[in-house]
Write an enzyme that holds these catalytic residues in place. Sequence first.
Site, PDB file in Angstrom:
ATOM      1  N   HIS A 426      37.472  18.433 -17.011  1.00 15.30           N
ATOM      2  CA  HIS A 426      38.928  18.910 -16.311  1.00 15.30           C
ATOM      3  C   HIS A 426      38.565  20.163 -15.503  1.00 15.30           C
ATOM      4  O   HIS A 426      37.639  20.876 -15.436  1.00 15.30           O
ATOM      5  CB  HIS A 426      40.097  19.050 -17.247  1.00 15.30           C
ATOM      6  CG  HIS A 426      39.722  20.122 -18.281  1.00 15.30           C
ATOM      7  ND1 HIS A 426      39.915  21.305 -17.849  1.00 15.30           N
ATOM      8  CD2 HIS A 426      39.171  20.048 -19.550  1.00 15.30           C
ATOM      9  CE1 HIS A 426      39.688  22.185 -19.127  1.00 15.30           C
ATOM     10  NE2 HIS A 426      39.341  21.557 -19.891  1.00 15.30           N
ATOM     11  N   CYS A 445      35.695  21.135 -24.456  1.00 12.58           N
ATOM     12  CA  CYS A 445      35.875  20.334 -23.195  1.00 12.58           C
ATOM     13  C   CYS A 445      34.782  20.818 -21.956  1.00 12.58           C
ATOM     14  O   CYS A 445      34.463  21.673 -22.184  1.00 12.58           O
ATOM     15  CB  CYS A 445      37.452  19.998 -22.657  1.00 12.58           C
ATOM     16  SG  CYS A 445      38.311  19.111 -23.827  1.00 12.58           S
TER      17      CYS A 445
END
Length: 529
Positions: A426, A445
């Site tokens: 992301h 992440c």
Amino acid sequence: MTGPIGGPLAIAQTEVLLPAETPTKAAAPLSFALLAEIGSRDVDESVAAFYEARGYAPIWLDTDGLQERGHLTLAAFAAANDHALNPDNYGPLLFAERLDAAQSDEDWAALELDLTAQFIRYATHLSSGRVQPNEINKALNIFPHVPEPVDLLTQANESVDFSAYLEALSPNTPNYARLKRRLTQYRDKAALGGFTVIPDGEVLKPGMEDDRTALLRQRLAEEDYMLATDHSGTVYDGALVEAVKEFQEYHGLSVDGVIGKNTLAEINVPIRQKLIQMELNMERRRWMPDFLGDTYVFVNLADQNLKLVKNGKTWHTTRVVVGKPYHATPVFSDEMTYVEINPYWNVPYSIATKEYLPKLRQNPNALSAQNIRVFSGEQEVAPTQVAWNSYSGSNFPFKLRQDPGGRNALGRIKFMFPNQFNIYIHDTPSKTLFDRAQRDFSHGCIRVSDPFALGDVLLSDQGYDRSRLEAIRDAGARKVLKLEEPVQVHLTYLTAWMNKDGSTHFRRDIYDRDEVLLKALARAMTENL
């Protein structure tokens, strides 16, 4: 006979001296002795069925003793060091001694079955690794394909070119072949004495004068960053600075030509440690499938870089931020199926309870400025109406969700490959972290630099180029774009590799996974010695 120097995982190559003439087998039919030998052992059922189907005829022996296939197999065992395997694990010298001493059909039958067992072991190690990743480290969620014993024997028996078959057991990828070749070259360098050590001193910047420049020239020439004749004198400048910059690039350091603490430490890493790194990463390459996908995303967590590959060509590369050591990003593969622009961020339970709950106890409006809202089920709850001191990590019934926007922790776009770890790629509002050489700052992440460039490469074939993706972003509404064809995503951990251009790269072991693997392989190396 000792060959190239190896690390502790790869014993120096041993020359197997087979008898000039393999002893002739006893006259009695070997198949009867082989049947009896199988009956007296705990032989794998599929192996027993393989021999039964061929009337207990051997595959390594013939009427004169060891046939060519057997000779080539023992030679492969002896050369296992080329693949960073331990030849002694497969007993080539012991087999040579037994061949010399064999007299009866029973001796030959035992040799046949033992050679079969060691061949299966060698072939399995070479094709899928010596250890199972998830058994040594739960963060390694990859499960290599382990060949079936009967398939290995059938292919060995039916192979027209057995030498080619043996070679094909190892990963059939350029990455593995390049690292294997470089390992041999570094072993040769080690045999010549290794690398020169550069003494400590003040931070060395371009243009400074320092007596260590002669040693530095020698050290960089030893690893082929320059020729020792490309620079002279005691001033740190010119070709010497450029060689240091290249060294820094290949070791994941800040590329500024300044020899500070970190660069000096990397320069002084002993060649033995680099040999170990290459051996460990050959094992990791054996865990990977040969085919990663027609189109795939490849993230090396140790390198903190991402590349997107289409039909064997790298179309896009970018820096990423990965998990902190105590939020280490796991290794696994999955399929990217959609891209979300202007996403919500559903705060993970662990972050909500460990990081945000203490803030809410002190100030119920603490998260409002970050556009984080509180939900009980599907119903939004006013944070000032919650007795936050009544809740803990064991009884927290709420969900925290951050609205889309510039402050969203996921930034303005995320790339989804749904998985059990809730890990995805992301955007991020924290752009400055990408300027750092070491980028392990996330909760697990993968934060990606310039994510709309990545989106362009992924989605332009579907009519969503960068300008259209940014227009959707600027409109502010959440939008999900499904990929017409799923894209394979591989999160890997490699601390040594060789690129197509011949450059050899080493990276810090940020998660201490090299150390875990080293210990596991050392234990495996002692099996059946």
